[in-house]
Design a protein around this motif. Sequence first.
Motif, PDB file in Angstrom:
ATOM      1  N   GLU A  76       0.826  -1.216   0.000  1.00  8.33           N
ATOM      2  CA  GLU A  76       0.000   0.000   0.000  1.00  8.33           C
ATOM      3  C   GLU A  76       0.859   1.265   0.000  1.00  8.33           C
ATOM      4  OE1 GLU A  76      -2.945   0.174   3.082  1.00  8.33           O
ATOM      5  OE2 GLU A  76      -3.761   2.082   2.366  1.00  8.33           O
ATOM      6  N   ASN A  77       1.922   1.261   0.788  1.00 11.09           N
ATOM      7  CA  ASN A  77       2.783   2.444   0.868  1.00 11.09           C
ATOM      8  C   ASN A  77       4.281   2.126   0.860  1.00 11.09           C
ATOM      9  OD1 ASN A  77       0.870   4.752   1.247  1.00 11.09           O
ATOM     10  ND2 ASN A  77       0.246   3.546   3.024  1.00 11.09           N
ATOM     11  N   LYS A  80       6.641   3.128  -2.163  1.00 13.49           N
ATOM     12  CA  LYS A  80       6.607   4.483  -2.722  1.00 13.49           C
ATOM     13  C   LYS A  80       7.946   5.146  -2.434  1.00 13.49           C
ATOM     14  CE  LYS A  80       1.627   4.668  -2.287  1.00 13.49           C
ATOM     15  NZ  LYS A  80       0.462   5.068  -1.489  1.00 13.49           N
ATOM     16  N   HIS A 113       4.311  -1.151  -6.248  1.00 12.15           N
ATOM     17  CA  HIS A 113       3.545   0.105  -6.414  1.00 12.15           C
ATOM     18  C   HIS A 113       4.290   1.220  -5.696  1.00 12.15           C
ATOM     19  CE1 HIS A 113      -0.025   2.723  -6.505  1.00 12.15           C
ATOM     20  NE2 HIS A 113       0.210   2.991  -5.253  1.00 12.15           N
ATOM     21  N   TRP A 117       5.877   8.318  -9.207  1.00 12.94           N
ATOM     22  CA  TRP A 117       4.614   8.953  -8.811  1.00 12.94           C
ATOM     23  C   TRP A 117       4.938  10.306  -8.182  1.00 12.94           C
ATOM     24  CZ3 TRP A 117       1.064   7.549  -4.080  1.00 12.94           C
ATOM     25  CH2 TRP A 117      -0.197   8.131  -4.254  1.00 12.94           C
ATOM     26  N   GLN A 120       3.653  11.273  -2.512  1.00  7.76           N
ATOM     27  CA  GLN A 120       4.461  10.458  -1.593  1.00  7.76           C
ATOM     28  C   GLN A 120       5.848  10.218  -2.199  1.00  7.76           C
ATOM     29  OE1 GLN A 120       0.965   7.612  -0.925  1.00  7.76           O
ATOM     30  NE2 GLN A 120       1.986   7.569   1.072  1.00  7.76           N
ATOM     31  N   ASN A 160       2.451   6.149 -12.097  1.00  7.36           N
ATOM     32  CA  ASN A 160       1.138   6.294 -11.478  1.00  7.36           C
ATOM     33  C   ASN A 160       0.630   7.725 -11.686  1.00  7.36           C
ATOM     34  OD1 ASN A 160      -0.992   5.281  -9.878  1.00  7.36           O
ATOM     35  ND2 ASN A 160      -0.050   5.986  -7.957  1.00  7.36           N
ATOM     36  N   GLU A 161      -0.593   7.848 -12.160  1.00  7.19           N
ATOM     37  CA  GLU A 161      -1.310   9.135 -12.189  1.00  7.19           C
ATOM     38  C   GLU A 161      -0.593  10.233 -12.968  1.00  7.19           C
ATOM     39  OE1 GLU A 161      -2.217  10.079  -8.122  1.00  7.19           O
ATOM     40  OE2 GLU A 161      -3.471   8.311  -7.869  1.00  7.19           O
ATOM     41  N   ASN A 202      -0.815   3.033 -14.398  1.00  4.02           N
ATOM     42  CA  ASN A 202      -1.894   3.023 -13.396  1.00  4.02           C
ATOM     43  C   ASN A 202      -2.431   4.439 -13.165  1.00  4.02           C
ATOM     44  OD1 ASN A 202      -3.200   1.203 -11.431  1.00  4.02           O
ATOM     45  ND2 ASN A 202      -2.299   2.544  -9.870  1.00  4.02           N
ATOM     46  N   GLN A 235      -7.701   2.365 -11.304  1.00  6.46           N
ATOM     47  CA  GLN A 235      -7.663   2.266  -9.835  1.00  6.46           C
ATOM     48  C   GLN A 235      -8.983   1.761  -9.245  1.00  6.46           C
ATOM     49  OE1 GLN A 235      -6.103   5.837  -7.982  1.00  6.46           O
ATOM     50  NE2 GLN A 235      -4.087   5.582  -8.951  1.00  6.46           N
ATOM     51  N   HIS A 237     -11.484   3.704  -7.490  1.00 13.77           N
ATOM     52  CA  HIS A 237     -11.993   4.329  -6.259  1.00 13.77           C
ATOM     53  C   HIS A 237     -13.367   4.897  -6.604  1.00 13.77           C
ATOM     54  CE1 HIS A 237      -8.210   3.619  -4.339  1.00 13.77           C
ATOM     55  NE2 HIS A 237      -7.563   4.274  -5.280  1.00 13.77           N
ATOM     56  N   GLU A 266      -7.196  -0.833  -7.560  1.00 14.46           N
ATOM     57  CA  GLU A 266      -7.349  -0.249  -6.213  1.00 14.46           C
ATOM     58  C   GLU A 266      -8.826  -0.102  -5.877  1.00 14.46           C
ATOM     59  OE1 GLU A 266      -5.021   3.336  -5.742  1.00 14.46           O
ATOM     60  OE2 GLU A 266      -3.367   2.552  -6.938  1.00 14.46           O
ATOM     61  N   TRP A 332      -8.367  -2.021  -2.314  1.00 18.18           N
ATOM     62  CA  TRP A 332      -7.384  -1.127  -1.691  1.00 18.18           C
ATOM     63  C   TRP A 332      -7.567  -1.136  -0.166  1.00 18.18           C
ATOM     64  CZ3 TRP A 332      -3.159  -0.408  -3.983  1.00 18.18           C
ATOM     65  CH2 TRP A 332      -2.231   0.525  -3.507  1.00 18.18           C
ATOM     66  N   TRP A 340      -7.992   3.633   3.544  1.00 13.81           N
ATOM     67  CA  TRP A 340      -7.523   5.029   3.457  1.00 13.81           C
ATOM     68  C   TRP A 340      -8.701   5.993   3.364  1.00 13.81           C
ATOM     69  CZ3 TRP A 340      -6.820   8.248  -1.305  1.00 13.81           C
ATOM     70  CH2 TRP A 340      -7.615   7.793  -2.361  1.00 13.81           C
TER      71      TRP A 340
HETATM   72  C1  XIL Z   1      -2.936   5.832  -0.389  1.00 14.98           C
HETATM   73  C2  XIL Z   1      -2.724   4.937   0.833  1.00 14.98           C
HETATM   74  O1  XIL Z   1      -3.768   3.999   0.884  1.00 14.98           O
HETATM   75  C3  XIL Z   1      -2.689   5.759   2.093  1.00 14.98           C
HETATM   76  O2  XIL Z   1      -2.350   4.949   3.209  1.00 14.98           O
HETATM   77  C4  XIL Z   1      -1.682   6.894   1.951  1.00 14.98           C
HETATM   78  O3  XIL Z   1      -1.733   7.724   3.096  1.00 14.98           O
HETATM   79  C5  XIL Z   1      -1.970   7.722   0.717  1.00 14.98           C
HETATM   80  O4  XIL Z   1      -1.979   6.864  -0.432  1.00 14.98           O
HETATM   81  N1  XIL Z   1      -3.985   6.124  -5.376  1.00 14.98           N
HETATM   82  C6  XIL Z   1      -2.850   5.363  -5.228  1.00 14.98           C
HETATM   83  C7  XIL Z   1      -2.487   4.852  -3.895  1.00 14.98           C
HETATM   84  O5  XIL Z   1      -2.218   5.004  -6.244  1.00 14.98           O
HETATM   85  O6  XIL Z   1      -1.096   4.732  -3.721  1.00 14.98           O
HETATM   86  C8  XIL Z   1      -3.070   5.697  -2.787  1.00 14.98           C
HETATM   87  O7  XIL Z   1      -2.808   5.048  -1.552  1.00 14.98           O
HETATM   88  C9  XIL Z   1      -4.563   5.892  -3.008  1.00 14.98           C
HETATM   89  C10 XIL Z   1      -4.811   6.603  -4.313  1.00 14.98           C
END
Ligand code: XIL
Length: 379
Positions: A76-77, A80, A113, A117, A120, A160-161, A202, A235, A237, A266, A332, A340
């Motif tokens: 998840e983190n 990064k 992952h 990016w 982070q 990413n993004e 991604n 992703q 979300h 995600e 995610w 998150w």
């Molecule tokens: C999020 C994590 O879940 C959190 O713990 C962190 O504080 C912030 O990042 N898109 C992504 C992920 O690609 O890496 C992100 O993850 C959520 C949005």
Amino acid sequence: MNYRHLLVFIAVICLCACQAPEGERSVQESSSAQSLKSAFADDFFLGVAVSANHINGNKPREMELVAREFNAITAENSMKSMNIHPERDSFFFDEADRLMVFAEENDMHFVGHALVWHSQQSPWLEKITDSAEMAIALTEHINALVTRYIGKVDAWDVVNEALNEDGSYRESNFYKVMGRDYLLHAFREAQKADPEVDLIYNDYNLWKPEKRAGVVRLVKWLQDEGIDVDAVGMQGHWSLIGPDLSDVEASINAYAELGVDVLVSELDVTALPNPWDLEGAEISQNFEGSEYMDPYRSGLPDSVQLLLAERYEDIFRLFLKHRDKLTRVSFWGVCDGHSWLNGWPIEGRTNYPLLFDRSLKNKKAYDAVMALSNLEAEE
Ligand code: XIL
């Protein structure tokens, strides 16, 4: 015929009468699968993002659940740049290594992952303003990570993004310094470092038509430059009301037409109001502590639990329809308590976006998804 036989007979008649048209999956039939990963074993990987807190030994029950239910894992983190490469000459591999051991022990597909990016991001990387220096820094960063995990990481989110909502390039520090070439450079270096590993682009909101067109342009350009892009990661979300699944479907088809796999990388479904759905709302407005924006602090009402289950059912129905194009669906977070979305986009809310509740129990949404797995895929 005694009374019990009669009951069974009636039940069988009812089941037959309720059956979905041939070829369709229906939630009316109960699943015999024991876990998400076995339920969808013939369809796609079922993945989950795991945090440092989980892998550091603080969450043994959660990790048991991860091993039982999932066959793919994303850090998840921990991978990064801010965390794994905090200074130019120092790395912190411990968490990623530990996750890797867990994945190997449980025979899981591992997703790295993310290599590049804007968020982070390590401060040293963010400070670079010279294009040649940025190219060298990216090479070093990508090389160090990819070569360390050759044969262990199966797929990397290389970038990413990188896109705005209208499909144009995001003005990240990478873009400002190198133009769009930073993307080509990143994919090239990753491909060179491990020619076998899968390379993923991604991003979020990839159901949006303008952004979809941007991804198609980007992937075509990379392919023309000789990059073997393996997959586009959407992703996922999402919320109870959006996106419209016809937009998601159009994107799945558009990306598959590029000859790449499609991933949902995600997935989570927020049950709470989003600031940007409110008429005239300023996202920057302070909603912290607002009861209106955090309505389910003491529990999710049954009615909303049901809506969530229906939404997940619709989503997975679509995934199953396109299982020839989708190779992985990853959630995610492990359970609602760790998502998150309890902290974003508003701090301190109580959200319910996943299939497992705060005590790790299966939610109705889990049952709805599992029930789909039992039947034959739509033709
Ligand atoms: C999020 C994590 O879940 C959190 O713990 C962190 O504080 C912030 O990042 N898109 C992504 C992920 O690609 O890496 C992100 O993850 C959520 C949005």
